[in-house]
Design an enzyme around this catalytic site. Structure first.
Site, PDB file in Angstrom:
ATOM      1  N   TYR A 192     -11.486   2.460   9.915  1.00 25.14           N
ATOM      2  CA  TYR A 192     -12.676   2.696   9.086  1.00 25.14           C
ATOM      3  C   TYR A 192     -12.972   1.592   8.073  1.00 25.14           C
ATOM      4  O   TYR A 192     -13.908   1.705   7.309  1.00 25.14           O
ATOM      5  CB  TYR A 192     -12.567   4.044   8.353  1.00 25.14           C
ATOM      6  CG  TYR A 192     -11.277   4.272   7.580  1.00 25.14           C
ATOM      7  CD1 TYR A 192     -11.094   3.718   6.325  1.00 25.14           C
ATOM      8  CD2 TYR A 192     -10.255   5.039   8.116  1.00 25.14           C
ATOM      9  CE1 TYR A 192      -9.918   3.923   5.625  1.00 25.14           C
ATOM     10  CE2 TYR A 192      -9.080   5.258   7.421  1.00 25.14           C
ATOM     11  CZ  TYR A 192      -8.904   4.692   6.175  1.00 25.14           C
ATOM     12  OH  TYR A 192      -7.741   4.897   5.490  1.00 25.14           O
ATOM     13  N   LYS A 193     -12.169   0.517   8.059  1.00 30.59           N
ATOM     14  CA  LYS A 193     -12.439  -0.578   7.111  1.00 30.59           C
ATOM     15  C   LYS A 193     -13.306  -1.627   7.816  1.00 30.59           C
ATOM     16  O   LYS A 193     -14.448  -1.350   8.142  1.00 30.59           O
ATOM     17  CB  LYS A 193     -11.110  -1.118   6.586  1.00 30.59           C
ATOM     18  CG  LYS A 193     -10.412  -0.070   5.701  1.00 30.59           C
ATOM     19  CD  LYS A 193      -9.034  -0.460   5.258  1.00 30.59           C
ATOM     20  CE  LYS A 193      -8.460   0.662   4.386  1.00 30.59           C
ATOM     21  NZ  LYS A 193      -7.015   0.586   4.257  1.00 30.59           N
ATOM     22  N   PHE A 247       0.863  -1.181   0.000  1.00 35.19           N
ATOM     23  CA  PHE A 247       0.000   0.000   0.000  1.00 35.19           C
ATOM     24  C   PHE A 247       0.905   1.239   0.000  1.00 35.19           C
ATOM     25  O   PHE A 247       1.805   1.341   0.833  1.00 35.19           O
ATOM     26  CB  PHE A 247      -0.903  -0.015   1.238  1.00 35.19           C
ATOM     27  CG  PHE A 247      -2.023   0.980   1.158  1.00 35.19           C
ATOM     28  CD1 PHE A 247      -3.234   0.628   0.592  1.00 35.19           C
ATOM     29  CD2 PHE A 247      -1.864   2.273   1.626  1.00 35.19           C
ATOM     30  CE1 PHE A 247      -4.279   1.547   0.512  1.00 35.19           C
ATOM     31  CE2 PHE A 247      -2.890   3.199   1.543  1.00 35.19           C
ATOM     32  CZ  PHE A 247      -4.102   2.832   0.980  1.00 35.19           C
ATOM     33  N   ASP A 301       1.097  -4.291   9.413  1.00 37.94           N
ATOM     34  CA  ASP A 301      -0.039  -3.433   9.090  1.00 37.94           C
ATOM     35  C   ASP A 301      -1.251  -4.342   8.935  1.00 37.94           C
ATOM     36  O   ASP A 301      -1.281  -5.214   8.061  1.00 37.94           O
ATOM     37  CB  ASP A 301       0.259  -2.661   7.798  1.00 37.94           C
ATOM     38  CG  ASP A 301      -0.878  -1.718   7.438  1.00 37.94           C
ATOM     39  OD1 ASP A 301      -2.031  -2.048   7.759  1.00 37.94           O
ATOM     40  OD2 ASP A 301      -0.596  -0.687   6.816  1.00 37.94           O
ATOM     41  N   ARG A 312     -11.963  -5.023  -7.221  1.00 34.33           N
ATOM     42  CA  ARG A 312     -11.786  -5.581  -5.884  1.00 34.33           C
ATOM     43  C   ARG A 312     -13.145  -5.703  -5.203  1.00 34.33           C
ATOM     44  O   ARG A 312     -13.943  -4.767  -5.234  1.00 34.33           O
ATOM     45  CB  ARG A 312     -10.865  -4.658  -5.083  1.00 34.33           C
ATOM     46  CG  ARG A 312     -10.378  -5.242  -3.788  1.00 34.33           C
ATOM     47  CD  ARG A 312      -9.313  -4.354  -3.174  1.00 34.33           C
ATOM     48  NE  ARG A 312      -9.847  -3.051  -2.790  1.00 34.33           N
ATOM     49  CZ  ARG A 312      -9.291  -2.257  -1.865  1.00 34.33           C
ATOM     50  NH1 ARG A 312      -8.191  -2.638  -1.252  1.00 34.33           N
ATOM     51  NH2 ARG A 312      -9.820  -1.093  -1.572  1.00 34.33           N
TER      52      ARG A 312
END
Ligand SMILES: *Cc1c(COP(=O)(O)O)cnc(C)c1O
Length: 407
Positions: A218-219, A124, A193, A366
């Protein structure tokens, strides 16, 4: 699988009840909880109470009366069973990027003779940018290697190995214990992570001998847009590491207002400034959506959902799409990517039909499966709609090719 068979799976699903913990628009099949989790049904009232009663009525007294000052630790403690840690090893603060920076720099500074940080290329981007910044600042060398080269790159010169547990594109998972063990033999720290793992699959930070971790609020944790992130520092390391972004919230006596910094002992030393209380009220409601739910059940459903999607898509779309995630569900996180030359337009056509996934450059669609609110019937219906869009070429319209600022 027919819609009826899928509905039978939903009827027998031991996690079916959890969907009521969310407010979701009925018309949507939301397969993007890995980018922004759905709104917890309890969040609006929790936010309103924090705003109206705590902020509005009790004002500054709320720091004590409602223990706002302790929320970074108490909200984080709710994560303990989700990531396999002790409550005192977790802290909610900042954004994932800032947490990455803090823990990377803290770990590297605790290994002064070692000059190398090992990470994965094409990780990422923010993880790479943070690592590049830390290396520039501390004059370290950053080694960005492919996943199969990571283990070979870990040596006695390595200060920190920094990896995303579940890859944000492919969903490939690292073996946490194997990496931790190899790094520890070499005298290095590992920083995990967990953005695409926490709340999606089983994670056992303590059980795998982990050192450090960060993750996103927030995921899969459903904490709301821009929710603060979390940090994990194994108890055995808390006194040995120091926070490179020193601030009063990490001080031993913040309200003594003394001139010199003296870190508090324990996890709170990794705090910097005043916690964002409103955002934390929403995050607490998000984490509470996991109340009394075991991560083994979440992971089992995650694998069944993603495998059903792979089977249905491959059955309907044949060679039009290519699975770009590991084929073995045990080697994946909770999302799946398919490659298609026109992925952007196909995804926009899907969204127009109420199936929300996302696009990741250059050519990936995705789809995230959030076991708390995704139903088997949603998965089958989403694959059916994707099949129809590909067959009819309905994606091939100018309106589906206009790129928005956020993809
Ligand atoms: C989502 C995500 C981030 C987000 O970082 P922010 O600081 O919250 O913007 C970082 N790393 C990974 C791997 C992610 O998936």
């Amino acid at each position: 699988m027919t819609a009826e068979q899928a509905r039978a799976l939903d009827a027998a699903d031991p996690l079916a009840f959890a969907r009521d913990r969310f407010s979701l628009p009925e018309r949507l099949i939301y397969l993007d909880g890995n980018s922004l989790g759905a709104l917890p049904a309890a969040a609006p009232a929790a936010l309103a109470a924090t705003v109206e009663q705590q902020w509005g009525e009790d004002l500054i007294a709320s720091w004590n009366k409602h223990a706002w000052i302790d929320w970074p630790a108490t909200v984080a403690a709710k994560l303990a069973p989700i990531v396999g840690a002790e409550p005192g090893e977790l802290l909610v603060a900042d954004s994932t990027t800032v947490c990455l920076f803090k823990l990377l720099a803290a770990a590297a500074r605790a290994r002064p003779g070692k000059r190398k940080i090992v990470t994965q290329k094409a990780s990422f981007p923010t993880d790479l940018y943070a690592a590049q910044g830390v290396c520039d600042m501390l004059d370290l060398e950053l080694r960005e290697v492919s996943p199969d080269e990571v283990m070979g790159e870990i040596d006695e010169l390595t200060a920190v190995v920094s990896l995303t547990h579940v890859d944000y594109k492919s969903a490939a998972v690292y073996d946490m214990r194997a990496v931790n063990d190899a790094a520890h033999v070499a005298g290095a720290f590992v920083l995990w992570d967990l953005c695409h793992s926490a709340g999606a699959i089983e994670v056992d930070l303590d059980g795998t001998g982990s050192d450090l971790a960060v993750g996103c609020g927030y995921k899969y944790l459903n904490g709301g847009p821009g929710a603060p992130a979390f940090m994990y520092v194994a108890e055995r390391l808390q006194e040995a590491l120091t926070n490179p972004l020193q601030g009063w919230m990490g001080h031993a006596e913040p309200f003594a207002f003394v001139d010199d910094y003296r870190p508090v002992s324990g996890i709170n030393r990794f705090l910097t400034g005043t916690p964002p209380i409103l955002a934390m009220a929403a995050l607490a409601a998000g984490i509470d959506t996991f109340d009394r739910i075991g991560m083994a059940d979440v992971e089992a459903k995650s694998r069944r959902l993603s495998q059903l999607f792979v089977d249905e898509v491959e059955g309907r779309c044949g060679s039009e799409v290519r699975l770009a995630s590991p084929r073995d569900p045990a080697e994946r996180g909770s999302h799946v990517v398919f490659a298609h030359a026109e992925s952007y337009a196909v995804m926009q056509a899907l969204i127009a039909r109420g199936v929300v996934g996302d696009f990741r450059a250059p050519d990936l669609m995705r789809f995230g499966f959030t076991p708390l609110y995704t139903r088997y019937a949603d998965v089958v219906r989403a694959a059916e709609i994707l099949g129809a869009i590909l067959e009819s070429h309905e994606w091939d319209q100018p309106r589906f090719r206009t790129r928005a600022k956020v993809t």
